[in-house]
Scaffold this motif. Structure first.
Motif, short mmCIF file in Angstrom:
data_model
loop_
_atom_site.label_atom_id
_atom_site.label_comp_id
_atom_site.label_asym_id
_atom_site.label_seq_id
_atom_site.Cartn_x
_atom_site.Cartn_y
_atom_site.Cartn_z
N CYS A 367 -18.13 2.54 -11.31
CA CYS A 367 -17.03 2.14 -10.46
C CYS A 367 -17.20 2.73 -9.07
CB CYS A 367 -15.70 2.62 -11.07
SG CYS A 367 -14.23 1.94 -10.30
N THR A 368 -16.43 2.16 -8.11
CA THR A 368 -16.37 2.66 -6.75
C THR A 368 -14.90 2.75 -6.34
OG1 THR A 368 -18.48 1.67 -6.15
CG2 THR A 368 -17.01 2.23 -4.35
N ASP A 369 -14.52 3.91 -5.73
CA ASP A 369 -13.15 4.08 -5.27
C ASP A 369 -13.18 4.51 -3.81
OD1 ASP A 369 -10.40 4.11 -5.46
OD2 ASP A 369 -10.30 6.19 -6.10
N THR A 370 -12.22 3.98 -3.05
CA THR A 370 -12.19 4.21 -1.60
C THR A 370 -10.83 4.76 -1.19
OG1 THR A 370 -13.72 2.38 -1.24
CG2 THR A 370 -12.47 3.18 0.68
N ILE A 371 -10.85 5.71 -0.25
CA ILE A 371 -9.61 6.26 0.32
C ILE A 371 -9.77 6.29 1.83
CG2 ILE A 371 -10.43 8.63 0.01
CD1 ILE A 371 -7.56 9.51 -0.22
N ARG A 372 -8.71 5.88 2.54
CA ARG A 372 -8.69 5.90 4.00
C ARG A 372 -7.47 6.70 4.45
NH1 ARG A 372 -9.93 0.71 2.54
NH2 ARG A 372 -11.95 -0.09 3.20
N GLU A 373 -7.69 7.63 5.37
CA GLU A 373 -6.59 8.44 5.89
C GLU A 373 -6.85 8.73 7.36
OE1 GLU A 373 -3.53 10.43 5.04
OE2 GLU A 373 -3.52 8.51 4.02
N LYS A 374 -5.75 8.83 8.13
CA LYS A 374 -5.86 9.16 9.54
C LYS A 374 -5.67 10.65 9.75
CE LYS A 374 -4.30 4.71 11.41
NZ LYS A 374 -3.27 4.02 12.23
N ILE A 375 -6.44 11.21 10.69
CA ILE A 375 -6.24 12.59 11.12
C ILE A 375 -6.20 12.62 12.64
CG2 ILE A 375 -7.38 13.58 9.09
CD1 ILE A 375 -9.78 14.15 10.89
N GLU A 376 -5.57 13.66 13.17
CA GLU A 376 -5.51 13.83 14.62
C GLU A 376 -6.28 15.08 15.00
OE1 GLU A 376 -2.33 14.41 18.30
OE2 GLU A 376 -1.61 14.09 16.25
N ILE A 377 -7.25 14.91 15.90
CA ILE A 377 -8.00 16.04 16.45
C ILE A 377 -7.26 16.51 17.70
CG2 ILE A 377 -10.20 16.86 17.33
CD1 ILE A 377 -10.27 16.04 14.39
#
Length: 828
Positions: A367-377
């Motif tokens: 299987c393949t699992d994906t996660i996307r999240e925003k961060i602020e530098i």
């Protein structure tokens, strides 16, 4: 009666069932159809696993209540049929081995109604109890209902007088959420009017919470706007309804709902979409939903710790994925292809501050699992402070942070760019931005030169002297100036007075000190021996006005020029004047007390005597403040007080008590005749000091065992006595010695022969026992007193007619034992 009870039981069962939990969420929307007609729609989500089936069946219809937007008063209501259900089955996770045990159905209630435009528009509300009692984030969840409502706006408040249609969420909500697994759910909506949409979390509402009002059905049961919000249980609230890493949140602009929960349970969440037209909020759609969060089994989970802000350009990512054999990272820098990594725990240095969307792909063979999240530098803003510095004692120093910022924080609590310090120490200056903090430190020293002069001197006479005065640790000072004009570190003097030295430290901070040379005169203490009458208070005067005086008298210490006391003792007086001191002992005494009347007096029955004082040392004799002279005639009890003057002319007094007591009361009884078996008790009375009987006994009471004369002499606790006597005659024939046992009795309540054996005329002496049996030998009664008799009942019920048996044992008046048995009849 049985039918009524069955109906009541069924009614109570119905109430309990309909009050059972089944609501897991809902949302109310509307669609404008033209000509003031609207299609009202309720999407209601019910628990198809644990919900009450009776409550689900009852909700085949829903009641929509309509309220005026301006008055908030009830206008009308509609009963609406449902369609459905649609089961929530879509899975929002990859690589899930098995779905958890959860079930939710979505029902739709729609009705077309005419709602002419009116001021304030309309409220449309569906109110119902109850939610699941196992909800984690609400107080008293089982008694908490839901209220799904919307507001149709007034037409005049809408631009171009264009009627509005509600925004509608695109997706049905998730049937379940998994713990420790990131969920990215598109909770956005569409709007038929093309209005702008923004999203936020809100506090859901109560509905139908009273036991008698679980499903409101008329204008008196509906709650009117403004509606009541549910109460969250700490630490949860409307903006943090689910805890995790991160907590549940929704993107204001996109409607993306994200959460990585870390606790299982059932959590009520409110999601709100606002419609904005020409910069004005014109409508709101609310989804009130219960998220079921459970432990799930995955083949693979992509996850990493995602902070809100990163306070430096370089960041080391904490990979929290489970089950992966390889990874692909994209750090989200626009226009670059080298911002990737396949490391498990990569580190990356961003080129600039800003917001970046990070993608992590976790991979294994299945299987393949994906996660996307925003961060602020966040761009670092490190404050720079000047070099370590100092300030002089009693002054202060000003320190400024060189960098400009909106928020400053010093370690002592100051919040300005420039801080003032008047205490030494190490101080930290911080610049704060969002969750980031940068700091620098500075050491500030306080220069306290504290100049010291050695040479303070106190003399106890006028002898000539020469004294050196000098500055201690003179190497710590740049310069010294004395009040005499000298600039040397050491000076000599032969005069009393005050000498002042002023200096500047090596850091040029000022300091000064003063030295004193003092000479004291001789201390003179007067003669103070004293003797006075007892209890006389006297004040002693030391005549010292320019020194410290301490009195030590009778173990007590007192300070001051004078001492007032009435306690004889050896007194020490100490005087201290500067370093000079002197002390002296003297005696404070009382004339002796010599007068005494003697012990208290006691009399029995009467008083008539003379009291006399013959000692010639005493005069001015007064008895009881009334009678003067050496002789006093005493006739009454009470306290006698005598006041005299002794040979030193000191008053004395003494007293004694005269007590009058009466002879104790005593009555042995009149001369009497008793049976031979009877040994009457003779009592001398209670609480006497002693008893003396004619028999030689000394106890309070005795038994008259023989015929004859008995007497006793008693002495009271006060010493008074009384005597009494009695003659006891013993007659064996005083009472019959044969007990009469009737051969029948009739317990009919006529007052004649109603009890058995009724031997009330017979004195049985020391032993009496009567037992009664029925004809089968069962015991009916057992009496030990002639006062006890059978009333012809057994266990409270009348005994039957017939023959009964008795046995009697007793000691007669002649002191002989008698035994007898026989039978008798019970007649009715």
């Amino acid at each position: 009666m049985a039918l009524k009870k069955a109906i009541l039981t069924l009614f109570l069962f119905t109430i309990l069932r309909l009050n059972a939990t089944h609501i897991v969420g809902g949302e109310m929307t509307y669609k404008y159809l033209g000509d003031n007609n609207y299609r009202l729609r309720l999407d209601l989500f019910m628990d198809c696993l644990n919900g009450s089936q009776a409550a689900i069946d009852q909700d085949i219809t829903a009641i929509f209540a309509i309220f005026g937007g301006d008055t908030r008063r009830y206008i009308t209501q509609y009963t609406v049929q449902r369609t459905g259900p649609t089961r929530l089955q879509k899975v929002f996770y990859n690589c899930l081995k098995r779905s958890p045990n959860a079930c939710s159905d979505a029902y739709v209630y729609e009705i077309d109604v005419s709602l002419p435009d009116r001021k304030g528009g309309y409220y449309v509300s569906f109110q119902r109890c109850c939610r699941n009692r196992t909800i984690t984030n609400l107080l008293d969840a089982g008694a908490t209902g839901s209220n799904n409502w919307t507001k149709i706006p007034e037409l005049s408040l809408l631009s171009d007088a264009k009627h509005n249609t509600s925004a509608v969420f695109k997706e049905l909500p998730p049937n379940f959420i998994c713990t420790n697994t990131f969920l990215d759910f598109d909770h956005s909506a569409t709007d038929a009017d093309g209005d702008s949409l923004v999203y936020e979390l809100f506090n859901p509402y109560l509905g139908g919470n009273n036991f008698s009002n679980t499903r409101p059905s008329n204008r008196f049961e509906f709650e009117r706007p403004n509606f009541t919000e549910v109460t969250f249980k700490a630490p949860y609230n409307a903006q943090t309804p689910v805890l995790g890493n991160p907590n549940l949140r929704i993107d204001y602009n996109t409607g993306r709902l994200t959460v990585n929960p870390n606790v299982t349970g059932q959590f009520v969440v409110g999601i709100l979409v606002k419609e904005i037209r020409d910069g004005v909020v014109i409508g709101e759609t609310r989804r009130d939903y219960q998220f079921n969060i459970q432990n799930c089994e995955f083949n693979l989970v992509a996850s990493y710790f995602n902070p809100q802000e990163i306070c430096n350009y370089k960041y080391e990512f904490n990979n929290l994925s489970d089950g992966a054999t390889s990874y692909k990272w994209d750090f989200g820098v626009p226009g670059r292809t080298d911002d990737t990594s396949v490391a498990s725990f990569p580190a990356y240095t961003y080129p600039d501050s800003g917001t970046y969307e990070i993608q992590l792909i976790a991979i294994n063979d299945d299987c393949t699992d994906t996660i996307r999240e925003k961060i602020e530098i966040v761009k670092p803003i490190k404050p720079v402070l000047p070099k370590d510095t100092f300030f002089c004692e009693g002054q202060a120093v000003s320190i400024k942070i060189s960098q400009d910022s909106q928020t400053y924080l010093w370690s002592d609590g100051q919040v300005s760019q420039t801080a003032i310090f008047n205490k030494p120490g190490r101080y930290t200056a911080s610049i704060l931005y969002k969750s980031c903090k940068w700091f620098d430190t500075i050491d500030i020293v306080e220069d306290k030169p504290n100049l010291k002069i050695a040479g303070d001197t106190f003399y106890c006479s006028y002898d000539a002297f020469v004294r050196d005065l000098f500055v201690v640790d003179s190497n710590l000072y740049n310069s010294v100036l004395w009040s005499t004009g000298s600039t040397q570190n050491v000076i000599k003097t032969s005069k009393v007075g005050e000498y002042v030295a002023n200096s500047l430290s090596l850091l040029n901070c000022p300091s000064s000190d003063t030295s004193f040379i003092i000479q004291y005169p001789e201390i003179i203490i007067p003669q103070l021996d004293t003797i006075v009458c007892p209890y006389t208070s006297i004040q002693f005067d030391s005549e010292i006005i320019d020194g410290d005086v301490t009195w030590n008298a009778a173990g007590a210490i007192s300070n001051g020029r004078t001492l007032t006391t009435s306690s004889p003792s050896k007194i020490n007086l100490k005087v201290v004047r500067g370093v000079c001191k002197k002390d002296k002992d003297f005696n404070f005494e009382n004339y002796p007390l010599e007068f005494g009347l003697g012990k208290d007096l006691r009399y029995c029955e009467s008083i008539d005597t003379l009291l006399q004082i013959t000692d010639t040392r005493f005069s001015n004799i007064i008895w009881n403040k009334e009678v003067s002279g050496r002789i006093f005639q005493l006739k009454q009890p009470g306290k006698v007080v005598v006041h005299v003057l002794n040979q030193y002319n000191c008053p004395e007094s003494d007293s004694l008590y005269v007590n009058l007591f009466f002879n104790p009361a005593l009555n042995l009884r009149s001369d009497t005749t008793v049976c031979v078996s009877n040994n009457p008790l003779l009592d001398g009375g209670s609480n006497m000091k002693s008893y003396s009987w004619s028999t030689g006994e000394t106890t309070r009471s005795i038994s008259a065992m023989k015929e004859g004369l008995y007497w006793v002499r008693i002495l009271s606790q006060e010493g008074c006595f009384t005597q009494d006597s009695v003659y006891i005659t013993k007659d064996p024939d005083l009472y019959p010695n044969k007990a009469y046992m009737p051969n029948a009795f009739s317990p009919n309540g006529n007052g004649i022969n109603d009890v058995y054996p009724d031997n009330k005329f017979y004195d049985v002496g020391v032993l009496y026992s009567v037992k009664l049996y029925n004809r089968w030998g069962e015991k009916l009664a057992d009496y030990n007193s002639t006062e006890s008799n059978w009333d012809g009942t057994i266990n409270g019920r009348p005994a039957p007619e017939g023959v009964y048996v008795y046995q009697i044992n007793y000691i007669g008046c002649d002191n002989e034992l008698y035994r007898k048995s026989g039978s008798f009849h019970l007649l009715r």
